[in-house]
Design a protein around this motif. Structure first.
Motif, mmCIF file in Angstrom:
data_model
loop_
_atom_site.group_PDB
_atom_site.id
_atom_site.type_symbol
_atom_site.label_atom_id
_atom_site.label_comp_id
_atom_site.label_asym_id
_atom_site.label_seq_id
_atom_site.Cartn_x
_atom_site.Cartn_y
_atom_site.Cartn_z
ATOM 1 N N ARG A 62 0.808 -1.221 0.000
ATOM 2 C CA ARG A 62 0.000 0.000 0.000
ATOM 3 C C ARG A 62 0.844 1.275 0.000
ATOM 4 O O ARG A 62 0.380 2.334 -0.377
ATOM 5 C CB ARG A 62 -0.969 0.000 1.196
ATOM 6 C CG ARG A 62 -2.296 -0.649 0.943
ATOM 7 C CD ARG A 62 -3.241 0.223 0.099
ATOM 8 N NE ARG A 62 -3.760 1.359 0.851
ATOM 9 C CZ ARG A 62 -3.426 2.624 0.643
ATOM 10 N NH1 ARG A 62 -2.588 2.944 -0.316
ATOM 11 N NH2 ARG A 62 -3.937 3.590 1.363
ATOM 12 N N GLY A 84 -14.942 -3.986 5.624
ATOM 13 C CA GLY A 84 -13.881 -4.369 4.682
ATOM 14 C C GLY A 84 -12.618 -3.610 5.026
ATOM 15 O O GLY A 84 -12.129 -2.776 4.275
ATOM 16 N N GLY A 116 -9.423 -4.512 5.707
ATOM 17 C CA GLY A 116 -8.057 -4.886 5.330
ATOM 18 C C GLY A 116 -7.161 -4.984 6.550
ATOM 19 O O GLY A 116 -7.520 -5.601 7.562
ATOM 20 N N LYS A 168 -5.771 0.023 8.088
ATOM 21 C CA LYS A 168 -5.299 1.385 7.776
ATOM 22 C C LYS A 168 -6.469 2.363 7.685
ATOM 23 O O LYS A 168 -6.329 3.538 8.026
ATOM 24 C CB LYS A 168 -4.548 1.396 6.445
ATOM 25 C CG LYS A 168 -3.137 0.871 6.561
ATOM 26 C CD LYS A 168 -2.501 0.789 5.184
ATOM 27 C CE LYS A 168 -1.038 0.447 5.274
ATOM 28 N NZ LYS A 168 -0.259 1.502 5.939
ATOM 29 N N ILE A 184 -12.958 -10.324 5.403
ATOM 30 C CA ILE A 184 -13.041 -11.775 5.270
ATOM 31 C C ILE A 184 -11.651 -12.412 5.370
ATOM 32 O O ILE A 184 -11.527 -13.619 5.554
ATOM 33 C CB ILE A 184 -13.750 -12.146 3.942
ATOM 34 C CG1 ILE A 184 -14.297 -13.574 4.023
ATOM 35 C CG2 ILE A 184 -12.818 -11.963 2.756
ATOM 36 C CD1 ILE A 184 -15.282 -13.899 2.926
ATOM 37 N N SER A 185 -10.614 -11.585 5.273
ATOM 38 C CA SER A 185 -9.247 -12.123 5.249
ATOM 39 C C SER A 185 -8.643 -12.191 6.656
ATOM 40 O O SER A 185 -8.360 -11.151 7.270
ATOM 41 C CB SER A 185 -8.365 -11.239 4.351
ATOM 42 O OG SER A 185 -6.998 -11.446 4.662
ATOM 43 N N CYS A 217 -5.153 -10.545 6.973
ATOM 44 C CA CYS A 217 -5.208 -9.083 7.090
ATOM 45 C C CYS A 217 -5.640 -8.687 8.498
ATOM 46 O O CYS A 217 -5.062 -7.774 9.100
ATOM 47 C CB CYS A 217 -6.179 -8.495 6.069
ATOM 48 S SG CYS A 217 -5.511 -8.428 4.404
ATOM 49 N N THR A 224 -13.637 1.835 2.357
ATOM 50 C CA THR A 224 -12.610 2.460 1.526
ATOM 51 C C THR A 224 -12.041 1.429 0.562
ATOM 52 O O THR A 224 -11.728 0.318 0.991
ATOM 53 C CB THR A 224 -11.451 3.004 2.394
ATOM 54 O OG1 THR A 224 -11.969 3.909 3.357
ATOM 55 C CG2 THR A 224 -10.419 3.737 1.540
HETATM 56 C C1 LIG Z 1 -8.492 -3.052 -1.409
HETATM 57 S S1 LIG Z 1 -8.748 -3.738 0.194
HETATM 58 C C2 LIG Z 1 -9.178 -2.300 1.147
HETATM 59 C C3 LIG Z 1 -8.900 -2.465 2.611
HETATM 60 C C4 LIG Z 1 -9.022 -1.223 3.485
HETATM 61 N N1 LIG Z 1 -10.363 -0.690 3.523
HETATM 62 C C5 LIG Z 1 -8.046 -0.149 3.067
HETATM 63 O O1 LIG Z 1 -8.491 0.916 2.650
HETATM 64 O O2 LIG Z 1 -6.829 -0.358 3.160
HETATM 65 C C6 LIG Z 1 -10.247 -4.635 -0.010
HETATM 66 C C7 LIG Z 1 -10.566 -5.527 1.163
HETATM 67 O O3 LIG Z 1 -11.885 -6.037 1.013
HETATM 68 C C8 LIG Z 1 -11.938 -7.320 1.548
HETATM 69 N N2 LIG Z 1 -13.106 -8.032 1.001
HETATM 70 C C9 LIG Z 1 -13.390 -8.248 -0.297
HETATM 71 N N3 LIG Z 1 -14.553 -8.925 -0.402
HETATM 72 C C10 LIG Z 1 -15.012 -9.115 0.859
HETATM 73 C C11 LIG Z 1 -16.171 -9.747 1.410
HETATM 74 N N4 LIG Z 1 -17.099 -10.307 0.631
HETATM 75 N N5 LIG Z 1 -16.324 -9.753 2.755
HETATM 76 C C12 LIG Z 1 -15.401 -9.165 3.553
HETATM 77 N N6 LIG Z 1 -14.283 -8.560 3.097
HETATM 78 C C13 LIG Z 1 -14.093 -8.542 1.763
HETATM 79 C C14 LIG Z 1 -10.597 -7.914 1.145
HETATM 80 O O4 LIG Z 1 -10.254 -9.011 1.968
HETATM 81 C C15 LIG Z 1 -9.648 -6.722 1.308
HETATM 82 O O5 LIG Z 1 -9.057 -6.700 2.569
#
Ligand SMILES: C[S@@+](CC[C@H](N)C(=O)[O-])C[C@H]1O[C@@H](n2cnc3c(N)ncnc32)[C@H](O)[C@@H]1O
Lengths: 366, 91
Positions: free
Chosen positions: A157, A190, A192, A195, A214-215, A218, A256
């Protein structure tokens, strides 16, 4: 006192060796060159080509691609694809390799995380098909594929938005852009590696702040960072389509960098879930990419990015009536507002001076 | 999954890979040499001519590793490092 003790935890860190750091720095330099010089040259070429056609702009993405064929566009595409690929996947200096060199140490740090109410994992969680089917932004295996993927994502990132002063700046900007309120419970939907979560704790220290994703890899890093910095944040492993939180649990839910990663069907489920989780009168805030400014050229760059960076659902979301969806699921009001990512607000008809994501801020009230 | 190509002749894509990696190696070296020279100078350890006149230091193994790294893109199979399932691959 407890907080002070936690603050003394030694920070667990990915420490790339000197050569890896120099390599990643080189990639950043190359990306900045692409962001500014190559992008500007491409825009100039676009204008010249349109002029040569008697001022007639192409109408579709496909037509624009055809018109732009040539060495410059080839190099532009090559840089966009491969700088990001090498950042993760270079065999020697890529972030995956760097993290793997510290594999046992980093795994141990995650395994030794103290069990606590602040980290709730669900080993039986089921991943949606689209989640496993795509390595978004070329992260090999995705952000949940490897136990250490959270460290890789966190480090990566740093250079996603090279024009920002610091990679976390955007998250503070979001926290500040949200209308002030007496928020008792806040959710980063969501989250991550957290951050996008912690700036809300800093701005609303009295609030109960949650983050879900979901991860597990992370979330573990998110929890680790919260421990190290002495912040109390509740992290939980959830599928955003259907979480385990009770109805009307939150006053504020924010996202985000998320909406563009969902197929539209999942986006609808997630939007309905956010609605369920919010108290009446609660706010749903989304910071994401939509309505790329810059007319045909702006769209051409953005749609090209979607292909070159494995952002396969980005285009559909770009063209989707998201405000319509928000209203359909029941939000009383929903609006899309300009957002300053630190490089200034770009008006719809203006071609950005350097490559940038088409940031938009969505604010909806239940 | 096949890696994307951007030039009319995919050979140019590979060549670009060579040039790019080569440039990165030069940059990495620049960093190390500058760091070394600065340290040597600051500590008054050796005059610059000492480096100029010193014996060869790179072994054949080091040479081989260097060459393999630079020219690997030429023989690299066009395999993507990240994955998008077939039904989601974009035009
Ligand atoms: C691009 S990252 C953004 C993370 C954080 N919001 C940031 O700004 O740094 C997208 C995140 O969405 C999560 N994600 C995607 N689909 C999801 C779902 N169906 N349920 C939960 N998390 C999900 C991924 O695991 C990932 O951590």
């Amino acid at each position: 006192m407890v907080v002070a003790a936690q603050n003394q935890r030694k920070r667990v860190e990915v420490r790339p060796d000197r050569s890896t750091k120099a390599y990643q720095d080189f990639l950043l330099g190359a990306k900045l060159f692409w962001t500014r010089q190559m992008y500007s040259a491409l825009h100039k070429e676009y204008q010249d080509k349109v002029k040569a056609r008697g001022g007639k702009e192409p109408e579709t993405y496909a037509e624009t691609e055809k018109m732009m064929q040539g060495p410059l566009y080839s190099f532009f595409g090559w840089f966009e694809r491969h700088i990001q690929r090498l950042k993760y996947s270079d065999k020697y200096y890529g972030l995956v390799a760097a993290v793997n060199r510290q594999r046992s140490e980093l795994l141990e740090a995650l395994e030794n995380l103290p069990p606590s109410k602040f980290l709730k994992l669900n080993p039986d969680i089921e991943f949606p098909h689209y989640y496993k089917a795509v390595d978004f932004h070329q992260h090999p295996g995705g952000v949940a594929g490897d136990e250490l993927a959270g460290f890789v994502y966190e480090y990566a990132r740093k250079t996603t938005t090279p024009l920002h002063i610091h990679e976390d700046d955007i998250h503070f900007r979001l926290a500040k852009a949200v209308p002030k309120g007496d928020y008792k419970r806040i959710l980063d939907f969501g989250c991550g590696v957290g951050k996008s979560t912690y700036p809300f704790k800093d701005l609303y220290p009295e609030a109960e702040v949650h983050g879900c994703d979901i991860s597990a890899p992370c979330l573990k890093v998110a929890y680790l960072r919260a421990l190290e910095s002495g912040r109390e944040i509740y992290y939980s492993q959830e599928n955003m389509e259907k979480t385990s939180y009770p109805d009307e649990y939150f006053d504020l839910i924010h996202t985000t960098f998320i909406q563009h990663e969902f197929p539209l069907k999942a986006l609808e489920k997630i939007t309905r879930e956010a609605f369920r989780l919010l108290k009446p009168g609660g706010l749903y805030v989304n910071l994401d990419f939509h309505s790329a400014p810059g007319g045909v050229f702006g769209k051409f760059c953005y749609f090209g990015h979607s292909k070159r960076n494995n952002e396969v659902f980005m285009r559909a979301f770009h063209d989707f009536d998201y405000l319509g969806l928000l209203r359909k699921v029941g939000f009383k009001s929903a609006e899309m507002l300009p957002f300053d990512d630190g490089t200034g607000i770009v008006a719809q008809n203006e071609v950005p001076k350097a490559w940038r994501f088409p940031w938009q801020l969505f604010i909806s009230r239940k | 999954m096949k890696e994307q190509t951007f030039f009319n002749d995919p050979a140019v894509d590979r060549l670009m890979g060579v040039v790019f990696q080569l440039a990165s190696e030069v940059y990495i070296l620049k960093d190390r040499v500058k760091a070394l020279e600065k340290l040597l100078e600051e500590n008054g350890i050796i005059p610059a001519e000492a480096v100029e006149n010193s014996a060869e230091v790179l072994s054949p193994e080091e040479r081989e590793k260097f060459i393999n790294r630079i020219f690997e893109p030429i023989i690299q199979a066009e395999k993507a490092s990240s994955h998008v399932a077939e039904e989601y691959q974009l035009e």
